[in-house]
Design an enzyme around this catalytic site. Sequence first.
Site, PDB file in Angstrom:
ATOM      1  N   GLY A  31       5.854 -71.403 -95.102  1.00 55.36           N
ATOM      2  CA  GLY A  31       5.486 -69.915 -95.512  1.00 55.36           C
ATOM      3  C   GLY A  31       4.006 -69.489 -95.072  1.00 55.36           C
ATOM      4  N   GLN A  35       1.472 -63.985 -96.950  1.00 59.21           N
ATOM      5  CA  GLN A  35       0.122 -63.535 -97.737  1.00 59.21           C
ATOM      6  C   GLN A  35      -0.588 -64.819 -98.526  1.00 59.21           C
ATOM      7  OE1 GLN A  35      -0.795 -60.422-101.127  1.00 59.21           O
ATOM      8  NE2 GLN A  35       0.104 -62.187-102.071  1.00 59.21           N
ATOM      9  N   LEU A 105       5.544 -72.611 -99.723  1.00 59.96           N
ATOM     10  CA  LEU A 105       5.391 -70.985-100.191  1.00 59.96           C
ATOM     11  C   LEU A 105       6.290 -70.410 -99.498  1.00 59.96           C
ATOM     12  CD1 LEU A 105       1.453 -70.858 -99.457  1.00 59.96           C
ATOM     13  CD2 LEU A 105       2.688 -71.911-101.667  1.00 59.96           C
ATOM     14  N   SER A 150       7.694 -68.680-110.042  1.00 54.77           N
ATOM     15  CA  SER A 150       7.569 -67.287-110.369  1.00 54.77           C
ATOM     16  C   SER A 150       7.689 -66.876-111.644  1.00 54.77           C
ATOM     17  CB  SER A 150       8.279 -66.494-109.261  1.00 54.77           C
ATOM     18  OG  SER A 150       8.428 -64.935-109.613  1.00 54.77           O
ATOM     19  N   GLU A 152       8.839 -64.291-112.458  1.00 55.10           N
ATOM     20  CA  GLU A 152      10.235 -63.542-112.356  1.00 55.10           C
ATOM     21  C   GLU A 152      11.171 -64.249-113.086  1.00 55.10           C
ATOM     22  OE1 GLU A 152      11.341 -60.460-111.337  1.00 55.10           O
ATOM     23  OE2 GLU A 152       9.427 -59.527-110.833  1.00 55.10           O
ATOM     24  N   TYR A 174      16.816 -63.575-106.908  1.00 51.01           N
ATOM     25  CA  TYR A 174      15.566 -64.434-106.475  1.00 51.01           C
ATOM     26  C   TYR A 174      15.080 -65.215-107.724  1.00 51.01           C
ATOM     27  CZ  TYR A 174      10.561 -64.802-106.280  1.00 51.01           C
ATOM     28  OH  TYR A 174       9.372 -65.099-105.725  1.00 51.01           O
TER      29      TYR A 174
END
Length: 347
Positions: A31, A35, A105, A150, A152, A174
């Site tokens: 990844g 970002q 990532l 994460s 999340e 996700y």
Amino acid sequence: TALRSLLSITRAKLRQDDQEFDVAKKALITGITGQDGAYLAQLLLSKGYEVHGLARRSSTSDVNLSRLQWLGIEKDVRIVDGDLLDLSGLVRTVTDIKPDELYNLAAQSFVASSWQQPVLTGNVTGLGVTNVLEAIRLAKPDTRFYQASSSEMYGLVQQPVQSETTPFYPRSPYAVAKLYGHWITVNYRESFGIHASSGILFNHESPLRGIEFVTRKVTDSVARIKLGLSKELRLGNTSAKRDWGHAKDYVRAMWLMLQQDTPDDYVVATGRTSTVRTMCEIAFSHVGLNIDDHLVIDEALFRPAEVEILLGDPAKAKAKLGWETSISMEELIREMVDADMARHRKA
């Protein structure tokens, strides 16, 4: 006696030369074109690492190096073709590069898309972690591994402030996939002795954030409205609260985790939460606009299952890693607005 002294001096000089010409540490980042991958590559390069990045090519386009180009480091990293779903390719890559550190990532990381692509999200974001860990176990088990977990995963929060011991309750495909990746990392650490750590990262943004994410959607829209290119910003649930930090601060925490003698899991957060509306107000105010003149609430943009609030407790990262945030949420949003204004002026 003179000969022994000369041999001693020679050996000492050779040891000194060996130290002076130590081979640089090697890092492999999956990844790397995202970002976090770009900022992490920049950080590792500044520390003298040899940086390799795994990138997935498609038949329609070449690898997107725009974020690496934005940071001026695209020529300093070595891009390797690869895919988290290809275990044999990952094994070959780890065998060839022999990384000292591997940062995973890569993911299907857009929450909204995970409801439309739940199987793909599960395969890449969940099982893909197992493939990377297997490649390490089979090819170079002393590689230190970082998994991007994460916030999340907390979803329907079970405690008002979330720490490493807070129970998880994922609310999207996700988040479920990220939870699998998190626990398989723990399992490989405990089963095979791999130096594997997870960073439970809360929301972290920057001018390199993808346009599909809410902070960048906001700052890009504000820039367009200010420049007369648009009139409105359409959002869903603006009362949702998030703990927002800067990606540059958060990749530093990733690196610190892999410098520890013992692998572990850490919450990486600011310890402060703000509503989406507050974040929008900062962006509009920065360019002298009134939010109520341009914000439109669109029910079609609400999530099927909303995560209402996320607020991380970074006490463990502060105590054990010596990590602190250095950029406030206000500074972050203003930086993003300025970057989007500059982009549109050049277009």
